[in-house]
Design an enzyme around this catalytic site. Structure first.
Site, PDB file in Angstrom:
ATOM      1  N   ARG A  78      29.173  48.432 -33.676  1.00 21.21           N
ATOM      2  CA  ARG A  78      30.215  47.874 -34.517  1.00 21.21           C
ATOM      3  C   ARG A  78      31.358  48.828 -34.211  1.00 21.21           C
ATOM      4  NH1 ARG A  78      29.260  46.886 -40.078  1.00 21.21           N
ATOM      5  NH2 ARG A  78      27.998  48.609 -39.876  1.00 21.21           N
ATOM      6  N   ASN A 104      26.725  42.934 -38.627  1.00 29.64           N
ATOM      7  CA  ASN A 104      25.310  43.044 -38.717  1.00 29.64           C
ATOM      8  C   ASN A 104      24.752  41.680 -39.319  1.00 29.64           C
ATOM      9  OD1 ASN A 104      25.212  45.558 -37.535  1.00 29.64           O
ATOM     10  ND2 ASN A 104      25.031  46.589 -39.318  1.00 29.64           N
TER      11      ASN A 104
END
Length: 88
Positions: free
Chosen positions: A18, A36
């Protein structure tokens, strides 16, 4: 300009995915988000020029730790008033 919803499979959680996505999206002038998911995948919506979206994905894969084994991508409607890229 396009927008894609992409689900990434592989070693993609807890491995700077990320962080790389956010920085690459900013660098290549893309907007959207990534997060996620409960099943070990990472979901992303990304908007920009198609070549820039491809560059973001390549930047995420580059380096160590992240291993994208598969992606499920589909084109979705644009978000007219979206600014920046966020991680959730």
């Amino acid at each position: 300009m396009i927008r894609k919803h992409i689900t990434f499979f592989g070693s993609v959680q807890g491995v700077v995915f990320r962080w790389r996505a956010r920085h690459a999206a900013e660098y290549f002038s893309c907007t959207g988000w990534c997060r996620n998911e409960w099943d070990g995948t990472v979901a992303m919506e990304i908007q920009g020029e198609e070549e820039n979206i491809d560059q973001v994905i390549m930047a995420i894969e580059r380096g160590t730790y992240v291993r994208i084994e598969n992606m499920d991508a589909r084109t979705i409607p644009l978000e007219e008033h979206e600014y920046g890229f966020r991680t959730e």
